[in-house]
Design a protein around this motif. Structure first.
Motif, PDB file in Angstrom:
ATOM      1  N   ALA A   6       0.836  -1.206   0.000  1.00 34.70           N
ATOM      2  CA  ALA A   6       0.000   0.000   0.000  1.00 34.70           C
ATOM      3  C   ALA A   6       0.869   1.254   0.000  1.00 34.70           C
ATOM      4  O   ALA A   6       0.559   2.220  -0.691  1.00 34.70           O
ATOM      5  N   LEU A   9       2.013   1.793  -3.500  1.00 31.52           N
ATOM      6  CA  LEU A   9       0.925   2.322  -4.325  1.00 31.52           C
ATOM      7  C   LEU A   9       0.688   3.801  -4.032  1.00 31.52           C
ATOM      8  O   LEU A   9       0.528   4.601  -4.950  1.00 31.52           O
ATOM      9  N   LEU A  10       0.657   4.156  -2.768  1.00 31.93           N
ATOM     10  CA  LEU A  10       0.444   5.556  -2.389  1.00 31.93           C
ATOM     11  C   LEU A  10       1.556   6.455  -2.922  1.00 31.93           C
ATOM     12  O   LEU A  10       1.313   7.588  -3.325  1.00 31.93           O
ATOM     13  N   THR A  21      -6.554   2.185  -1.403  1.00 32.14           N
ATOM     14  CA  THR A  21      -5.163   1.788  -1.629  1.00 32.14           C
ATOM     15  C   THR A  21      -4.847   0.508  -0.871  1.00 32.14           C
ATOM     16  O   THR A  21      -4.247  -0.407  -1.430  1.00 32.14           O
TER      17      THR A  21
END
Length: 97
Positions: A6, A9-10, A21
């Motif tokens: 995550a 991804l962020l 996310t």
């Protein structure tokens, strides 16, 4: 606390909520485990569809699954959109008499 997936991804995609996310990251990790267990990509795409993952999120997830492909987004889109899970079955789409 966001998972490592995550956080990645962020860091690379703006505009996603932390909740979305984390959900996408959980699916990425889950799908990586499926692929590592020998499940093919078409089955992974079916798994995502069975979980009601929208196409745009499935593309996002797939970009993370295919690694360092030179045209990662295009390749991921083709994988998702052309998978048997996302294409109508020709037998079902034929007119019935």
């Amino acid at each position: 606390m966001p998972s490592p997936t995550a956080e990645e991804l962020l860091a690379s995609i703006s505009g996603l909520s932390p909740e979305l996310t984390q959900q996408a990251a959980d699916r990425v990790d889950e799908c990586r485990a499926l692929l590592a267990a020998g499940i093919d990509m078409d089955s992974v795409q079916q798994h995502l569809k069975d979980q009601d993952i929208p196409i745009v999120i499935a593309v996002l997830i797939t970009t993370r699954l295919i690694g360092d492909h030179p045209s990662k987004l295009k390749a991921a889109r083709e994988i998702v959109e052309c998978s048997p899970a996302r294409t109508p079955d020709s037998a079902l789409s034929r007119p019935r008499h």
